[in-house]
Scaffold this motif. Structure first.
Motif, mmCIF file in Angstrom:
data_model
loop_
_atom_site.group_PDB
_atom_site.id
_atom_site.type_symbol
_atom_site.label_atom_id
_atom_site.label_comp_id
_atom_site.label_asym_id
_atom_site.label_seq_id
_atom_site.Cartn_x
_atom_site.Cartn_y
_atom_site.Cartn_z
ATOM 1 N N UNK A 80 40.730 35.506 129.879
ATOM 2 C CA UNK A 80 40.158 35.722 128.411
ATOM 3 C C UNK A 80 39.021 34.497 127.893
ATOM 4 N N UNK A 81 38.567 34.284 126.382
ATOM 5 C CA UNK A 81 37.801 33.110 125.882
ATOM 6 C C UNK A 81 39.417 32.089 125.831
ATOM 7 N N UNK A 92 47.408 44.171 133.800
ATOM 8 C CA UNK A 92 47.477 43.118 133.589
ATOM 9 C C UNK A 92 47.748 43.043 135.236
ATOM 10 N N UNK A 93 48.706 43.187 135.624
ATOM 11 C CA UNK A 93 49.289 43.128 136.834
ATOM 12 C C UNK A 93 48.671 43.556 137.652
ATOM 13 N N UNK A 94 47.658 44.708 137.854
ATOM 14 C CA UNK A 94 46.799 45.427 138.851
ATOM 15 C C UNK A 94 46.209 44.445 138.531
ATOM 16 N N UNK A 104 45.463 27.552 134.866
ATOM 17 C CA UNK A 104 45.643 28.422 133.767
ATOM 18 C C UNK A 104 46.389 28.510 133.405
ATOM 19 N N UNK A 105 47.549 29.191 132.365
ATOM 20 C CA UNK A 105 48.461 29.339 131.872
ATOM 21 C C UNK A 105 49.977 29.325 132.745
ATOM 22 N N UNK A 106 49.453 30.794 134.159
ATOM 23 C CA UNK A 106 50.573 31.467 134.367
ATOM 24 C C UNK A 106 51.360 32.476 133.763
ATOM 25 N N UNK A 111 51.728 38.684 122.845
ATOM 26 C CA UNK A 111 51.203 38.860 121.848
ATOM 27 C C UNK A 111 50.016 39.684 121.497
ATOM 28 N N UNK A 112 49.748 39.680 123.192
ATOM 29 C CA UNK A 112 48.533 40.145 123.877
ATOM 30 C C UNK A 112 48.784 41.254 124.403
#
Length: 531
Positions: A34-35, A65-67, A47-49, A54-55
């Motif tokens: 995402x942005x 998300x994991x897929x 990336x944050x990993x 909250x999202x």
């Protein structure tokens, strides 16, 4: 941060950095594109990993998300870690997720087959959302009074009982395709302060402290987490940076799996070792295979500057480990063997493109059933069973008084659980919910005082017990502890009930016990308890 001469570019340098990257969690992969993640990568270089709750706000969202991440990931297969112990600590604590009562409830039930089933259904829930590494079970020994860092997270105080239940939980969890992590080696039993807030030091381990870890290893636990506490009888150094402690795990217990550090991002964990980067170097040099800066699933909102700072701290840790190898503080073979164990865990438990995941609805429904079963076998009437069921005179009300939580325990998500008891009792009694400290109307026939974590410290009567004492002068009082059972200590209440968990199954069982629809079957699994 440690510094060294700049390494010459080449295959060896690249290979070393690639190996070191495997040793630091969370990783660098963008799990929720995402942005915000794009801005983070542009500013911090990685990336944050992490998956922020909250999202990602539901089990369905986590599964999506994991897929997606498993399809987009380059080898090795995706491996996401989480703290899902049951009871006090559950990262997946959305309202629709069935929460199991946790380890001490399993100890109160005393049934290894039930502990194995509990591990299996937690594993089923996790695998159904694509999360396949659980930082559980806790293999520490419970104590009386409870230790703030452990409490109901421990199965019991008897080492043999903890060993039996921990081994069963490991077998259940891994039967569902989720890696288990026995923690916090060599055991937090006897530690008086919370390692999340201070650096505990003890002279020696309690008798039998290693027995649960030995059982977890024999049950095939994929991982063992080493704690940040110091046990002087082993080595006068935090366990996660102690070669002797890790040698004890490898040589005496015969553990060949992945050794993981306690969360190094906690100041109380890294400050005794000179800061985050130095702590990571000390841990890997001592034999830790993977340094945990946090699990991949985070609670709460982080601002963009906070996320940037976290990614940069991770980069500092990676660089410090590379530098330590270059100057000889850590051997290349040490890094290579650690990286090989991390990769082996990914390949054994990770999910790749097209991996089949269990049906979420079915997994969650089974967890609901097992949660109810654990609650039904664990809720304990400590005093006053002969006074149950509660019977009110015609026209009388049942006052239900909740005493506010006072705990500041870092490892605790259950304190945010909703208060379900008044509505459950309201199905069988005329209920009046009242705040603590208030006067009761004349038509109150009995009072139920309850709380989750109302004890301000060892040696002090809990807030709930104090409220029970105030009200017991004029009324029949039932006190219920939905957290650590020592909330009941010193209470003059006519009836004392330990529930071990504030979640739905436990609250419903307590309601049924009070109304006479169920006989409590649990036993407090902590020696030295006094009421």
């Amino acid at each position: 941060m440690l510094h060294s001469p700049t390494a010459a570019a080449g295959d060896g340098a690249v290979a070393l950095r690639d190996q070191v990257e495997l040793l630091v969690r969370p990783g660098r992969q963008c799990l929720v594109p995402g942005a915000a993640e794009a801005l983070l990568r542009a500013e911090a270089g990685s990336g944050s990993g992490r998956i922020g709750k909250d999202t990602v706000t539901s089990a369905a969202g986590m599964r999506a998300v994991t897929r997606a991440a498993s399809r987009d990931a380059s080898p090795p297969p995706l491996l996401v870690s989480v703290n899902q112990e049951g009871g006090r600590l559950n990262a997946l604590d959305w309202p629709q997720v069935a929460q199991l009562p946790g380890s001490m409830a399993l100890g109160a039930a005393g049934d290894a087959a039930l502990a194995q089933r509990a591990g299996a259904v937690i594993g089923g829930q996790l695998r159904a959302v694509g999360v396949t590494w659980n930082l559980a079970p806790v293999c520490d020994l419970a104590a009386w009074p409870s230790q703030s860092a452990v409490g109901t997270r421990a199965f019991a105080s008897d080492p043999a009982q903890v060993a039996r239940l921990a081994g069963a939980f490991v077998r259940g969890l891994q039967s569902a395709g989720v890696a288990a992590t026995a923690k916090h080696f060599p055991g937090l039993g006897g530690v008086a302060v919370d390692p999340h807030h201070a650096a505990p030091v003890v002279d020696e381990l309690p008798t039998g402290a290693l027995l649960p870890f030995r059982a977890a290893v024999q049950a095939g636990a994929a991982c063992v987490m080493v704690g940040s506490h110091t046990v002087r009888a082993i080595e006068d150094r935090p366990a996660l940076a102690s070669r002797r402690t890790i040698a004890l795990l490898r040589d005496d217990l015969g553990f060949g799996g992945l050794v993981v550090s306690e969360n190094l991002s906690i100041p109380a964990v890294h400050e005794p070792l000179g800061g985050l980067a130095h702590a990571a170097v000390a841990a890997v040099a001592a034999g830790v295979d993977l340094v945990m800066l946090d699990s991949e699933i985070s609670r709460g909102h982080q601002t963009h500057p906070q996320r940037v700072a976290a990614v940069r701290r991770r980069g500092d840790v990676v660089q410090a480990l590379v530098d330590a190898v270059e100057v000889g503080l850590i051997g290349r073979q040490r890094v290579a063997e650690a990286a090989a164990r991390v990769l082996a865990l990914h390949h054994r438990f990770g999910i790749g493109p097209g991996a089949a995941l269990p049906d979420w609805a079915a997994a969650n429904e089974e967890a609901h059933q097992v949660a109810d079963q654990v609650a039904g076998e664990s809720v304990t009437v400590v005093r006053g069973a002969h006074l149950l069921p509660l019977v009110l005179a015609p026209g009388a009300m049942l006052a239900v008084v909740r005493v506010p939580d006072v705990g500041q325990r870092r490892a605790d998500s259950a304190r945010h659980a909703p208060d379900l008891l008044p509505a459950l009792l309201g199905a069988g009694y005329p209920v009046l919910s009242l705040p603590a400290g208030g006067d009761l109307p004349d038509n109150v026939g009995a009072v139920v005082v309850h709380g989750y974590d109302t004890r301000t410290g060892a040696g002090h009567r809990s807030g709930a017990a104090a409220e029970a004492a105030r009200l017991a002068r004029c009324h029949q009082v039932v006190q219920i502890a939905f957290g650590d059972p020592d909330d009941l200590a010193g209470s003059p209440a006519d009836v004392l009930i330990a529930a071990y968990s504030p979640h739905q199954g436990s609250a419903a069982t307590v309601s049924r016990v009070l109304s006479g629809h169920l006989r409590a079957r649990g036993a407090v699994p902590v020696e030295g308890a006094g009421w």
